[in-house]
Design an enzyme around this catalytic site. Structure first.
Site, PDB file in Angstrom:
ATOM      1  N   ASN A  13       0.924  -1.197  -0.077  1.00  0.00           N
ATOM      2  CA  ASN A  13       0.022  -0.143   0.054  1.00  0.00           C
ATOM      3  C   ASN A  13       0.827   1.242   0.024  1.00  0.00           C
ATOM      4  OD1 ASN A  13      -1.880   2.040   0.323  1.00  0.00           O
ATOM      5  ND2 ASN A  13      -2.410   1.566   2.602  1.00  0.00           N
ATOM      6  N   LYS A  15       0.026   4.430  -0.382  1.00  0.00           N
ATOM      7  CA  LYS A  15      -0.685   5.386   0.068  1.00  0.00           C
ATOM      8  C   LYS A  15      -0.740   6.713  -0.868  1.00  0.00           C
ATOM      9  CE  LYS A  15       0.097   3.606   4.626  1.00  0.00           C
ATOM     10  NZ  LYS A  15      -0.008   3.736   6.137  1.00  0.00           N
ATOM     11  N   HIS A 103      -9.540   1.126   5.465  1.00  0.00           N
ATOM     12  CA  HIS A 103      -8.145   1.519   6.079  1.00  0.00           C
ATOM     13  C   HIS A 103      -8.391   2.390   7.140  1.00  0.00           C
ATOM     14  CE1 HIS A 103      -3.974   2.809   6.491  1.00  0.00           C
ATOM     15  NE2 HIS A 103      -3.756   1.532   5.883  1.00  0.00           N
ATOM     16  N   GLU A 105      -6.717   4.981   8.058  1.00  0.00           N
ATOM     17  CA  GLU A 105      -6.548   6.516   7.613  1.00  0.00           C
ATOM     18  C   GLU A 105      -7.774   6.859   7.209  1.00  0.00           C
ATOM     19  OE1 GLU A 105      -2.890   5.889   5.406  1.00  0.00           O
ATOM     20  OE2 GLU A 105      -1.858   5.269   7.331  1.00  0.00           O
ATOM     21  N   GLU A 175      -5.529  -4.725  11.407  1.00  0.00           N
ATOM     22  CA  GLU A 175      -4.296  -3.647  11.385  1.00  0.00           C
ATOM     23  C   GLU A 175      -4.665  -2.906  12.671  1.00  0.00           C
ATOM     24  OE1 GLU A 175      -2.517  -2.656   7.579  1.00  0.00           O
ATOM     25  OE2 GLU A 175      -4.323  -1.490   7.678  1.00  0.00           O
ATOM     26  N   GLY A 181       2.274   2.770  10.581  1.00  0.00           N
ATOM     27  CA  GLY A 181       3.242   3.727  10.383  1.00  0.00           C
ATOM     28  C   GLY A 181       4.100   4.275  11.745  1.00  0.00           C
ATOM     29  N   SER A 220       3.484  -1.720  10.682  1.00  0.00           N
ATOM     30  CA  SER A 220       4.772  -1.750  10.800  1.00  0.00           C
ATOM     31  C   SER A 220       5.659  -3.012  10.550  1.00  0.00           C
ATOM     32  CB  SER A 220       5.368  -1.540  12.205  1.00  0.00           C
ATOM     33  OG  SER A 220       4.648   0.042  12.287  1.00  0.00           O
TER      34      SER A 220
END
Ligand code: PEP
Length: 263
Positions: A13, A15, A103, A105, A175, A181, A220
């Site tokens: 991904n 992003k 996701h 985010e 996740e 991240g 991560s």
């Protein structure tokens, strides 16, 4: 050893990062070092504006033909006056087979709630895109012991509207939000415990789903820790953000997936 029925899978991904030049370089190096794609499915999710060009690059290079394309976000409608949104049907038309949905985010920065996520999953299926459904708890929710409660809530809204035929193809990416991240992953034993919970949750809908649905870990994952997740019996691969931007690191993760999950 994973049941053969659940082909190991690694998702990159990117992003909103990179450039067309960086993608070209990445793909060139990937093509030169391609892993055994009979044993691993690789799904590349570049920024949407590049997908059409990426598809053309893939078609031009035989070594890349097995590489699957995924889109990072699609809308819950196929067409209409929705300025700036991306139709799942259009994503399919330009070569995507998969779509990330939910996701963290998107959930956090763009306020997507469970209901919208469920509508997006349904729209993806209607467009023949396989959803990669991301679920996970925040640090606060984990500290409060609410991980399983949160995951059940996130899955429930989606699952209740899907038939077995669709559900058996879904990919779930566990996740934990606080691990994305940050460079700090969840310990592999704890990931395994959650994935076992998710498998049991699937069995409540249909016992067969427990054995069919791929459940990945994301948060991560790096070149030096991917092995620890892949060694767990209930982790079928990884969703990789930052570490997928460096082709060598990404290839290390893919090679580890092939060697460990096909033992
Ligand atoms: C992600 O983007 O879903 C992700 C897991 O990112 P990272 O690997 O950088 O934590």
């Amino acid at each position: 050893m994973k049941p053969l029925i659940r082909k190991p899978c690694v998702v990159a991904n990117w992003k909103m990062q990179g450039s067309f030049e960086k993608i070209e370089t990445f793909l060139k190096q990937l093509a030169h070092n391609m892993v055994d794609v009979n044993q691993l499915e690789i799904i590349f999710c570049p920024p949407s504006v590049y997908i059409d060009s990426v598809k053309k690059l893939i078609l031009k290079n035989k070594a890349l033909h097995p590489l699957k394309l995924g889109i990072q976000n699609t809308y819950c409608e196929q067409t209409g006056a929705f300025t700036g949104e991306i139709s799942p049907l259009m994503a399919k038309e330009i070569g995507c087979d998969y779509g990330l949905v939910g996701h963290s985010e998107r959930r956090t920065l763009f306020h997507e709630d469970d209901t919208l996520v469920a509508r997006k999953v349904l729209a993806a299926y209607h467009a023949n895109l396989v959803p990669i459904l991301c679920v996970g708890e925040t640090a606060k929710e984990r500290d409060e012991g609410k991980t399983f409660e949160v995951l059940s809530r996130q899955l429930e809204v989606v699952f209740q509207q899907l038939s077995f035929e669709w559900l058996q193809t879904i990919i779930i990416a566990y996740e934990p939000v606080w691990a994305i991240g940050t460079g700090v992953p969840l310990a592999s034993e704890s990931v395994e415990a959650v994935n076992v919970y998710l498998r049991d949750y699937l069995a409540r809908y249909d016992e067969k789903l427990k054995h069919l649905v791929r459940i990945l870990y994301g948060g991560s994952v790096k070149g030096d820790n991917a092995k620890s997740f892949f060694a767990m019996g209930n982790v079928d691969g990884a969703l990789v953000g930052n570490a997928s931007l460096q082709v060598e690191t990404f290839l290390t993760i893919c090679r580890d997936a092939v060697s460990i999950m096909n033992q």
